[in-house]
Design a protein around this motif. Structure first.
Motif, PDB file in Angstrom:
ATOM      1  N   ARG A  19      38.750  15.067  57.927  1.00 18.91           N
ATOM      2  CA  ARG A  19      39.865  14.171  57.621  1.00 18.91           C
ATOM      3  C   ARG A  19      40.318  13.424  58.883  1.00 18.91           C
ATOM      4  O   ARG A  19      40.526  12.206  58.865  1.00 18.91           O
ATOM      5  CB  ARG A  19      41.034  14.959  57.031  1.00 18.91           C
ATOM      6  CG  ARG A  19      42.287  14.109  56.781  1.00 18.91           C
ATOM      7  CD  ARG A  19      43.438  14.952  56.292  1.00 18.91           C
ATOM      8  NE  ARG A  19      43.252  15.421  54.940  1.00 18.91           N
ATOM      9  CZ  ARG A  19      43.576  14.728  53.847  1.00 18.91           C
ATOM     10  NH1 ARG A  19      44.104  13.516  53.956  1.00 18.91           N
ATOM     11  NH2 ARG A  19      43.379  15.235  52.652  1.00 18.91           N
ATOM     12  N   GLU A  23      40.119   9.358  59.372  1.00 17.03           N
ATOM     13  CA  GLU A  23      41.372   8.608  59.432  1.00 17.03           C
ATOM     14  C   GLU A  23      41.695   8.060  60.814  1.00 17.03           C
ATOM     15  O   GLU A  23      42.390   7.044  60.931  1.00 17.03           O
ATOM     16  CB  GLU A  23      42.530   9.493  58.948  1.00 17.03           C
ATOM     17  CG  GLU A  23      42.422   9.874  57.465  1.00 17.03           C
ATOM     18  CD  GLU A  23      43.555  10.785  57.013  1.00 17.03           C
ATOM     19  OE1 GLU A  23      44.289  11.295  57.896  1.00 17.03           O
ATOM     20  OE2 GLU A  23      43.693  10.996  55.797  1.00 17.03           O
ATOM     21  N   GLN A  42      38.785  18.435  45.550  1.00 17.09           N
ATOM     22  CA  GLN A  42      39.792  17.390  45.385  1.00 17.09           C
ATOM     23  C   GLN A  42      40.278  16.869  46.735  1.00 17.09           C
ATOM     24  O   GLN A  42      40.447  15.670  46.933  1.00 17.09           O
ATOM     25  CB  GLN A  42      40.969  17.915  44.564  1.00 17.09           C
ATOM     26  CG  GLN A  42      42.102  16.912  44.357  1.00 17.09           C
ATOM     27  CD  GLN A  42      41.632  15.641  43.660  1.00 17.09           C
ATOM     28  OE1 GLN A  42      40.761  15.685  42.791  1.00 17.09           O
ATOM     29  NE2 GLN A  42      42.205  14.511  44.031  1.00 17.09           N
ATOM     30  N   GLU A  43      40.498  17.770  47.677  1.00 18.78           N
ATOM     31  CA  GLU A  43      40.955  17.368  49.011  1.00 18.78           C
ATOM     32  C   GLU A  43      39.934  16.463  49.692  1.00 18.78           C
ATOM     33  O   GLU A  43      40.292  15.491  50.359  1.00 18.78           O
ATOM     34  CB  GLU A  43      41.209  18.615  49.850  1.00 18.78           C
ATOM     35  CG  GLU A  43      41.781  18.348  51.224  1.00 18.78           C
ATOM     36  CD  GLU A  43      42.161  19.623  51.956  1.00 18.78           C
ATOM     37  OE1 GLU A  43      42.043  19.634  53.195  1.00 18.78           O
ATOM     38  OE2 GLU A  43      42.562  20.598  51.277  1.00 18.78           O
ATOM     39  N   ARG A  45      37.691  14.573  48.119  1.00 18.32           N
ATOM     40  CA  ARG A  45      37.664  13.285  47.419  1.00 18.32           C
ATOM     41  C   ARG A  45      38.811  12.388  47.867  1.00 18.32           C
ATOM     42  O   ARG A  45      38.666  11.164  47.949  1.00 18.32           O
ATOM     43  CB  ARG A  45      37.725  13.515  45.902  1.00 18.32           C
ATOM     44  CG  ARG A  45      36.404  14.001  45.302  1.00 18.32           C
ATOM     45  CD  ARG A  45      36.448  13.980  43.790  1.00 18.32           C
ATOM     46  NE  ARG A  45      37.342  14.996  43.252  1.00 18.32           N
ATOM     47  CZ  ARG A  45      36.973  16.254  42.993  1.00 18.32           C
ATOM     48  NH1 ARG A  45      35.724  16.651  43.224  1.00 18.32           N
ATOM     49  NH2 ARG A  45      37.841  17.120  42.495  1.00 18.32           N
ATOM     50  N   GLU A  46      39.949  12.988  48.192  1.00 17.86           N
ATOM     51  CA  GLU A  46      41.105  12.209  48.624  1.00 17.86           C
ATOM     52  C   GLU A  46      40.851  11.460  49.930  1.00 17.86           C
ATOM     53  O   GLU A  46      41.496  10.450  50.201  1.00 17.86           O
ATOM     54  CB  GLU A  46      42.320  13.128  48.792  1.00 17.86           C
ATOM     55  CG  GLU A  46      42.890  13.632  47.468  1.00 17.86           C
ATOM     56  CD  GLU A  46      43.995  14.647  47.689  1.00 17.86           C
ATOM     57  OE1 GLU A  46      44.281  14.954  48.871  1.00 17.86           O
ATOM     58  OE2 GLU A  46      44.553  15.144  46.694  1.00 17.86           O
ATOM     59  N   ILE A  47      39.926  11.953  50.752  1.00 14.44           N
ATOM     60  CA  ILE A  47      39.624  11.269  52.016  1.00 14.44           C
ATOM     61  C   ILE A  47      38.358  10.426  51.896  1.00 14.44           C
ATOM     62  O   ILE A  47      37.782  10.005  52.905  1.00 14.44           O
ATOM     63  CB  ILE A  47      39.519  12.263  53.189  1.00 14.44           C
ATOM     64  CG1 ILE A  47      38.465  13.338  52.936  1.00 14.44           C
ATOM     65  CG2 ILE A  47      40.860  12.895  53.467  1.00 14.44           C
ATOM     66  CD1 ILE A  47      38.260  14.280  54.115  1.00 14.44           C
ATOM     67  N   GLY A  48      37.913  10.195  50.655  1.00 15.38           N
ATOM     68  CA  GLY A  48      36.815   9.261  50.417  1.00 15.38           C
ATOM     69  C   GLY A  48      35.440   9.863  50.302  1.00 15.38           C
ATOM     70  O   GLY A  48      34.448   9.125  50.165  1.00 15.38           O
ATOM     71  N   THR A  50      33.310  11.134  48.053  1.00 13.71           N
ATOM     72  CA  THR A  50      33.092  11.296  46.612  1.00 13.71           C
ATOM     73  C   THR A  50      31.682  11.775  46.289  1.00 13.71           C
ATOM     74  O   THR A  50      31.444  12.329  45.222  1.00 13.71           O
ATOM     75  CB  THR A  50      33.356   9.970  45.885  1.00 13.71           C
ATOM     76  OG1 THR A  50      32.543   8.943  46.475  1.00 13.71           O
ATOM     77  CG2 THR A  50      34.830   9.571  46.024  1.00 13.71           C
ATOM     78  N   ARG A 168      51.625  22.617  55.516  1.00 17.14           N
ATOM     79  CA  ARG A 168      50.946  23.485  54.549  1.00 17.14           C
ATOM     80  C   ARG A 168      51.720  24.763  54.267  1.00 17.14           C
ATOM     81  O   ARG A 168      51.510  25.398  53.223  1.00 17.14           O
ATOM     82  CB  ARG A 168      49.548  23.842  55.055  1.00 17.14           C
ATOM     83  CG  ARG A 168      48.521  22.734  54.895  1.00 17.14           C
ATOM     84  CD  ARG A 168      47.165  23.173  55.381  1.00 17.14           C
ATOM     85  NE  ARG A 168      46.840  24.505  54.906  1.00 17.14           N
ATOM     86  CZ  ARG A 168      46.077  25.366  55.579  1.00 17.14           C
ATOM     87  NH1 ARG A 168      45.605  25.051  56.761  1.00 17.14           N
ATOM     88  NH2 ARG A 168      45.801  26.545  55.080  1.00 17.14           N
TER      89      ARG A 168
END
Length: 398
Positions: A19, A23, A42-43, A45-48, A50, A168
């Motif tokens: 991540r 970023e 899911q985490e 996928r959230e940073i691209g 896929t 977290r």
């Protein structure tokens, strides 16, 4: 490259580093895995990320392993990868070997533990794989010292601490809601001693934790012991707790998705491991402003300041562990101050930015000298590595 998507220590740290790189760095990042399973999907996928190619193996010595290595090497060449960075034993073996086959300019392995997790055969094959890498990233100076003691070159080993995001472990629930959420007893005056550790192997030494719990309960009758984590030893440990008379006091929570809530109601947090690299649990405890009592193994002493943010005790000595926990339970003001100091240390020393900065400097340095380093590695290993690999892999699995 990571083994799987389960949110264990190595995978969690790899995901956080990925991540940060995506970023905040100039590097273009790809990810691959051995098994596409787990709750980090899911985490990622959230940073691209896929599409993450996977390279599942039946066993390392199965004939299909060679085909998967060739498939991985072809992918690396197709994407023109400059750096391969692996994060644990199995990705070291597979990923670094595949990167060597593809002649990737920079190959970085990782080591995140000292003893207690590898067989002699595993140490043997990983030693050979390390020779194919240009650097070995460790997460504590203690791990670095351990590798040097095994004969690895210290100048090739880079310490980059785990990172931690305090958000977290920040709970937004009320104390009453937390007790309902975690199904914990909500009697007035209870004090909770918490351990967050998996129950897959004896190395976490829950037995010593429970022996200490028996002594703590005798000195502090209102003490309760929350064990967050799951694994094949869980029922055996539950039976042991019953033998010790802790059937009601030892609360086995299983794989806990609400660690922030659990830590927010904990009075003291414990790690009783026989061996560690650098514990994510300790950072979680400190990030949640909890005082820590941990065994002096791995990198614990590089995070905990003795007497200021917690206490360090020798491993497998439940009497000393119990004494320190009792000391903190009887002095909540001191315990709270230790927790606050711990939080400040996490925010100063173990941030994602600090991890990213050191990683980028390592990448830059290795890329700058990639040509000579790659040539030297080829001369050291030669083509004999591929010929020796099947026998080494077979020995790994015995």
């Amino acid at each position: 490259m990571i083994d799987n998507f389960w949110a264990a220590g190595s995978e969690r740290q790899a995901a956080q580093l990925t991540r940060s790189l995506i970023e905040n760095s100039r590097y273009e990042v790809f990810m691959a895995c051995m098994k596409a399973e787990g709750n980090l999907g899911q985490e990622l996928r959230e940073i691209g990320l896929t599409e993450i190619p996977s390279f599942p193996l039946k066993t390392f010595y199965h004939p299909s392993t060679a085909a998967q290595l060739n498939r991985f090497a072809r992918l690396l060449r197709k994407l023109r990868i400059d750096i391969v960075h692996t994060h644990d034993l199995y990705t070291n073996i597979f990923g670094i070997t595949g990167a060597w086959m593809a002649r990737v300019p920079v190959r970085i392995a990782s080591r995140r533990d000292t003893t207690g997790c590898r067989t002699p055969s595993q140490e043997l094959i990983e030693r050979q794989v390390y020779k194919l890498s240009h650097s070995i990233v460790v997460n504590a100076d203690m791990v670095r010292k351990h590798l040097v003691s095994l004969g690895h070159q210290g100048e090739r080993i880079e310490t980059i601490y785990n990172s931690f995001v305090p958000e977290r472990v920040r709970s937004r629930h009320t104390r009453e809601d937390i007790f309902r959420l975690l199904k914990l007893p909500a009697e007035n005056g209870l004090q909770f001693i918490t351990i967050v550790a998996n129950m897959h192997k004896p190395v976490k030494d829950h037995v010593s934790f429970l022996r200490a719990a028996q002594q703590i309960r005798q000195a502090v009758p209102n003490a309760r012991f929350a064990l967050a984590g799951d694994g094949q030893l869980r029922e055996e440990l539950r039976g042991f707790a019953k033998e010790l008379g802790l059937e009601k006091e030892a609360l086995f929570l299983g794989s806990c998705e609400n660690v922030a809530e659990l830590l927010s109601i904990s009075d003291v947090c414990v790690l009783s491991s026989l061996a560690e690299g650098f514990s994510n649990s300790i950072l979680e405890y400190m990030g949640a402003e909890r005082p820590v009592v941990a065994t002096r193994v791995g990198g614990a002493a590089e995070a905990i300041v003795e007497g200021e943010t917690g206490f360090l005790v020798p491993p497998a000595q439940p009497d000393l562990l119990a004494a320190r926990v009792i000391e903190l339970l009887r002095d909540p003001e001191r315990a709270n101050e230790m927790g606050r100091r711990g939080r400040r240390i996490v925010e100063q020393k173990f941030t994602p930015q600090a991890q990213l900065d050191k990683t980028e400097r390592l990448y830059d340095r290795l890329l700058n000298r990639a040509g000579s380093a790659a040539l030297q590695t080829q001369k050291v290993m030669g083509n004999g590595m591929l010929l020796a690999l099947p026998g080494l892999i077979e020995s790994l699995m015995q």
